[in-house]
Design a protein around this motif. Structure first.
Motif, PDB file in Angstrom:
ATOM      1  N   GLN A  45      54.875  27.892  59.695  1.00  0.00           N
ATOM      2  CA  GLN A  45      53.534  27.634  59.648  1.00  0.00           C
ATOM      3  C   GLN A  45      53.097  26.020  59.813  1.00  0.00           C
ATOM      4  O   GLN A  45      52.223  25.438  60.346  1.00  0.00           O
ATOM      5  CB  GLN A  45      52.461  28.067  58.506  1.00  0.00           C
ATOM      6  N   SER A  46      54.109  25.158  59.284  1.00  0.00           N
ATOM      7  CA  SER A  46      54.132  23.766  59.302  1.00  0.00           C
ATOM      8  C   SER A  46      54.375  23.185  60.379  1.00  0.00           C
ATOM      9  O   SER A  46      54.088  22.231  61.009  1.00  0.00           O
ATOM     10  CB  SER A  46      54.936  23.035  58.146  1.00  0.00           C
ATOM     11  N   ILE A  47      54.911  23.982  61.442  1.00  0.00           N
ATOM     12  CA  ILE A  47      55.227  23.350  62.755  1.00  0.00           C
ATOM     13  C   ILE A  47      54.489  24.365  63.761  1.00  0.00           C
ATOM     14  O   ILE A  47      54.421  23.783  65.135  1.00  0.00           O
ATOM     15  CB  ILE A  47      56.736  23.512  62.759  1.00  0.00           C
ATOM     16  N   TYR A  48      54.300  25.495  63.665  1.00  0.00           N
ATOM     17  CA  TYR A  48      53.929  26.300  64.759  1.00  0.00           C
ATOM     18  C   TYR A  48      52.577  26.801  64.658  1.00  0.00           C
ATOM     19  O   TYR A  48      51.868  27.078  65.407  1.00  0.00           O
ATOM     20  CB  TYR A  48      54.601  27.537  65.400  1.00  0.00           C
ATOM     21  N   ILE A  95      49.381  22.649  68.130  1.00  0.00           N
ATOM     22  CA  ILE A  95      50.239  22.568  69.385  1.00  0.00           C
ATOM     23  C   ILE A  95      49.994  21.119  70.043  1.00  0.00           C
ATOM     24  O   ILE A  95      51.001  20.426  70.645  1.00  0.00           O
ATOM     25  CB  ILE A  95      50.206  23.592  70.331  1.00  0.00           C
ATOM     26  N   GLU A  96      48.802  20.560  69.956  1.00  0.00           N
ATOM     27  CA  GLU A  96      48.569  19.205  70.483  1.00  0.00           C
ATOM     28  C   GLU A  96      49.287  18.171  69.803  1.00  0.00           C
ATOM     29  O   GLU A  96      49.763  17.011  70.662  1.00  0.00           O
ATOM     30  CB  GLU A  96      47.076  18.852  70.500  1.00  0.00           C
ATOM     31  N   THR A  97      49.692  18.381  68.582  1.00  0.00           N
ATOM     32  CA  THR A  97      50.593  17.252  67.775  1.00  0.00           C
ATOM     33  C   THR A  97      51.971  17.275  68.590  1.00  0.00           C
ATOM     34  O   THR A  97      52.561  16.152  68.490  1.00  0.00           O
ATOM     35  CB  THR A  97      50.491  17.295  66.597  1.00  0.00           C
ATOM     36  N   HIS A  98      52.397  18.264  68.860  1.00  0.00           N
ATOM     37  CA  HIS A  98      53.740  18.144  69.644  1.00  0.00           C
ATOM     38  C   HIS A  98      53.790  17.411  70.776  1.00  0.00           C
ATOM     39  O   HIS A  98      55.202  17.072  71.127  1.00  0.00           O
ATOM     40  CB  HIS A  98      54.081  19.931  70.061  1.00  0.00           C
ATOM     41  N   PHE A  99      52.602  17.170  71.389  1.00  0.00           N
ATOM     42  CA  PHE A  99      52.849  16.134  72.391  1.00  0.00           C
ATOM     43  C   PHE A  99      53.470  14.931  72.067  1.00  0.00           C
ATOM     44  O   PHE A  99      53.555  13.853  73.071  1.00  0.00           O
ATOM     45  CB  PHE A  99      51.404  15.949  73.430  1.00  0.00           C
ATOM     46  N   HIS A 100      53.277  14.499  70.749  1.00  0.00           N
ATOM     47  CA  HIS A 100      53.650  13.203  70.087  1.00  0.00           C
ATOM     48  C   HIS A 100      55.045  13.029  70.514  1.00  0.00           C
ATOM     49  O   HIS A 100      55.594  11.899  70.756  1.00  0.00           O
ATOM     50  CB  HIS A 100      53.413  12.947  68.752  1.00  0.00           C
ATOM     51  N   ILE A 101      56.203  14.083  70.455  1.00  0.00           N
ATOM     52  CA  ILE A 101      57.412  14.194  70.695  1.00  0.00           C
ATOM     53  C   ILE A 101      57.581  13.682  72.050  1.00  0.00           C
ATOM     54  O   ILE A 101      58.490  12.936  72.431  1.00  0.00           O
ATOM     55  CB  ILE A 101      58.042  15.444  70.393  1.00  0.00           C
ATOM     56  N   PHE A 102      56.855  13.981  73.176  1.00  0.00           N
ATOM     57  CA  PHE A 102      57.138  13.849  74.490  1.00  0.00           C
ATOM     58  C   PHE A 102      56.858  12.234  74.699  1.00  0.00           C
ATOM     59  O   PHE A 102      57.545  11.957  75.515  1.00  0.00           O
ATOM     60  CB  PHE A 102      56.426  14.645  75.396  1.00  0.00           C
ATOM     61  N   MET A 107      61.215  10.251  65.756  1.00  0.00           N
ATOM     62  CA  MET A 107      61.230  11.577  65.938  1.00  0.00           C
ATOM     63  C   MET A 107      60.724  12.238  64.460  1.00  0.00           C
ATOM     64  O   MET A 107      60.153  13.376  64.335  1.00  0.00           O
ATOM     65  CB  MET A 107      62.558  12.339  66.049  1.00  0.00           C
ATOM     66  N   LEU A 108      61.207  11.656  63.468  1.00  0.00           N
ATOM     67  CA  LEU A 108      60.750  11.958  62.006  1.00  0.00           C
ATOM     68  C   LEU A 108      59.242  11.722  61.789  1.00  0.00           C
ATOM     69  O   LEU A 108      58.596  12.588  61.068  1.00  0.00           O
ATOM     70  CB  LEU A 108      61.531  11.457  60.973  1.00  0.00           C
ATOM     71  N   MET A 109      58.607  10.715  62.349  1.00  0.00           N
ATOM     72  CA  MET A 109      57.045  10.449  62.501  1.00  0.00           C
ATOM     73  C   MET A 109      56.378  11.749  63.142  1.00  0.00           C
ATOM     74  O   MET A 109      55.380  12.307  62.829  1.00  0.00           O
ATOM     75  CB  MET A 109      56.958   9.095  63.167  1.00  0.00           C
ATOM     76  N   SER A 110      57.053  12.155  64.256  1.00  0.00           N
ATOM     77  CA  SER A 110      56.568  13.398  65.138  1.00  0.00           C
ATOM     78  C   SER A 110      56.477  14.411  64.352  1.00  0.00           C
ATOM     79  O   SER A 110      55.490  15.245  64.056  1.00  0.00           O
ATOM     80  CB  SER A 110      57.173  13.309  66.133  1.00  0.00           C
ATOM     81  N   SER A 111      57.512  14.829  63.398  1.00  0.00           N
ATOM     82  CA  SER A 111      57.823  15.952  62.551  1.00  0.00           C
ATOM     83  C   SER A 111      56.677  15.842  61.632  1.00  0.00           C
ATOM     84  O   SER A 111      56.057  17.082  61.418  1.00  0.00           O
ATOM     85  CB  SER A 111      59.026  15.885  61.987  1.00  0.00           C
ATOM     86  N   MET A 112      56.529  14.597  60.895  1.00  0.00           N
ATOM     87  CA  MET A 112      55.522  14.430  59.731  1.00  0.00           C
ATOM     88  C   MET A 112      53.877  14.738  60.285  1.00  0.00           C
ATOM     89  O   MET A 112      53.168  15.472  59.690  1.00  0.00           O
ATOM     90  CB  MET A 112      55.610  13.171  59.138  1.00  0.00           C
ATOM     91  N   LEU A 113      53.724  14.257  61.454  1.00  0.00           N
ATOM     92  CA  LEU A 113      52.374  14.515  62.051  1.00  0.00           C
ATOM     93  C   LEU A 113      52.073  15.848  62.493  1.00  0.00           C
ATOM     94  O   LEU A 113      50.803  16.321  62.082  1.00  0.00           O
ATOM     95  CB  LEU A 113      52.153  13.462  63.212  1.00  0.00           C
ATOM     96  N   ILE A 114      53.141  16.406  62.940  1.00  0.00           N
ATOM     97  CA  ILE A 114      53.035  17.936  63.211  1.00  0.00           C
ATOM     98  C   ILE A 114      52.676  18.606  61.828  1.00  0.00           C
ATOM     99  O   ILE A 114      52.041  19.661  61.719  1.00  0.00           O
ATOM    100  CB  ILE A 114      54.140  18.695  64.064  1.00  0.00           C
ATOM    101  N   HIS A 115      53.434  18.370  60.703  1.00  0.00           N
ATOM    102  CA  HIS A 115      53.359  19.041  59.598  1.00  0.00           C
ATOM    103  C   HIS A 115      51.684  18.957  58.973  1.00  0.00           C
ATOM    104  O   HIS A 115      51.069  19.564  58.653  1.00  0.00           O
ATOM    105  CB  HIS A 115      54.347  18.287  58.550  1.00  0.00           C
ATOM    106  N   ILE A 116      51.454  17.311  59.099  1.00  0.00           N
ATOM    107  CA  ILE A 116      50.112  17.039  58.597  1.00  0.00           C
ATOM    108  C   ILE A 116      48.847  17.797  59.084  1.00  0.00           C
ATOM    109  O   ILE A 116      47.951  18.050  58.637  1.00  0.00           O
ATOM    110  CB  ILE A 116      49.824  15.721  58.614  1.00  0.00           C
ATOM    111  N   SER A 117      49.035  17.903  60.647  1.00  0.00           N
ATOM    112  CA  SER A 117      48.129  18.509  61.167  1.00  0.00           C
ATOM    113  C   SER A 117      48.196  20.228  61.325  1.00  0.00           C
ATOM    114  O   SER A 117      47.209  21.007  61.801  1.00  0.00           O
ATOM    115  CB  SER A 117      48.006  18.185  62.897  1.00  0.00           C
ATOM    116  N   GLY A 118      49.124  20.595  60.536  1.00  0.00           N
ATOM    117  CA  GLY A 118      49.030  22.164  60.270  1.00  0.00           C
ATOM    118  C   GLY A 118      49.557  22.854  61.443  1.00  0.00           C
ATOM    119  O   GLY A 118      49.568  24.124  61.660  1.00  0.00           O
ATOM    120  N   GLY A 119      50.549  22.035  62.283  1.00  0.00           N
ATOM    121  CA  GLY A 119      51.414  22.820  63.303  1.00  0.00           C
ATOM    122  C   GLY A 119      50.456  22.741  64.722  1.00  0.00           C
ATOM    123  O   GLY A 119      50.863  23.519  65.327  1.00  0.00           O
TER     124      GLY A 119
END
Length: 220
Positions: free
Chosen positions: A168-171, A126-133, A112-124
């Motif tokens: 901004q880092s997540i949304y 929305i497609e990166t949030h699919f990594h969580i699922f 889950m922390l990796m998902s969080s970091m990828l979301i941050h790197i991509s600038g939030g």
């Protein structure tokens, strides 16, 4: 008098105490095989994700400008060092203490922390949030619903905290509704319910297999 066809009656085979213990032993062995096999899957997955996060950081934000000075973007250092910190502990535990409960929970948190970091790197994005699922689906391979709880808590806490202090880092936007995290958490919980049911069904099947194996051995 109503006649009953004896061929339609499925006899219930009662197990004695020794057979029950044998069935339980087989069930534990099957569980351990599942745990260790899934640990090995996550060793490869987490190492791949670490390397992929570095590549993504280079692709999205390779350099940053401060006046005329160009330097390596902080996202790259985050992917290298933070990504390494997130990855190496779960990998170490999976290699050294495979099959242990602590290992499963640390891997779930790390994923889950990796998902969080990828979301941050991509600038939030929305497609990166699919990594969580996708991560929750992989974690469900353990067939242990408690591990899904650990992962869900980390994902929810990340959305709540970063949504409040760094939206901004997540949304991907500067300001958001204070309750936007509820929508994201609701979808995660929805997936959790399905995965909980899948874990329960899988464990029931393993239990039945263990009982049949124990009864067969006891009859020999």
């Amino acid at each position: 008098m109503k006649c009953v066809n004896s061929s339609t009656i499925t006899p219930q085979i009662l197990m004695d105490e020794s057979t029950e213990k044998l069935a339980h032993s087989h069930f534990i062995d099957q569980q351990q095989n599942v745990f260790k096999r899934t640990d090995r899957i996550f060793i490869g997955l987490m190492l791949f994700q670490w390397l992929a996060s570095i590549v993504v950081a280079f692709r999205i934000s390779p350099r940053t400008l401060s006046g005329p000075v160009s330097t390596v973007h902080p996202h790259i250092w985050m992917a290298v060092f933070l990504g390494g910190a997130i990855t190496l502990l779960p990998v170490f535990l999976a290699l050294k203490y495979s099959g242990q409960s602590l290992t499963r929970h640390v891997i779930a948190v790390g994923q889950m922390l990796m998902s969080s970091m990828l979301i941050h790197i991509s600038g939030g994005r929305i497609e990166t949030h699919f990594h969580i699922f996708g991560s929750l689906a992989f974690i469900a391979l353990y067939r242990d619903w408690r591990v899904l709880i650990s992962a869900t808590i980390v994902a929810a806490a990340d959305h709540i905290l970063r949504g409040a202090y760094a939206p901004q880092s997540i949304y991907g936007v500067i300001t958001v509704n204070n309750w936007r995290w509820v929508e994201h958490a609701s979808w995660v919980i929805f997936e959790d319910v399905i995965l909980f049911l899948a874990c329960a069904q899988s464990n029931e099947e393993m239990q039945r297999i263990s009982e049949r194996q124990a009864q067969l051995e006891a009859s020999i």
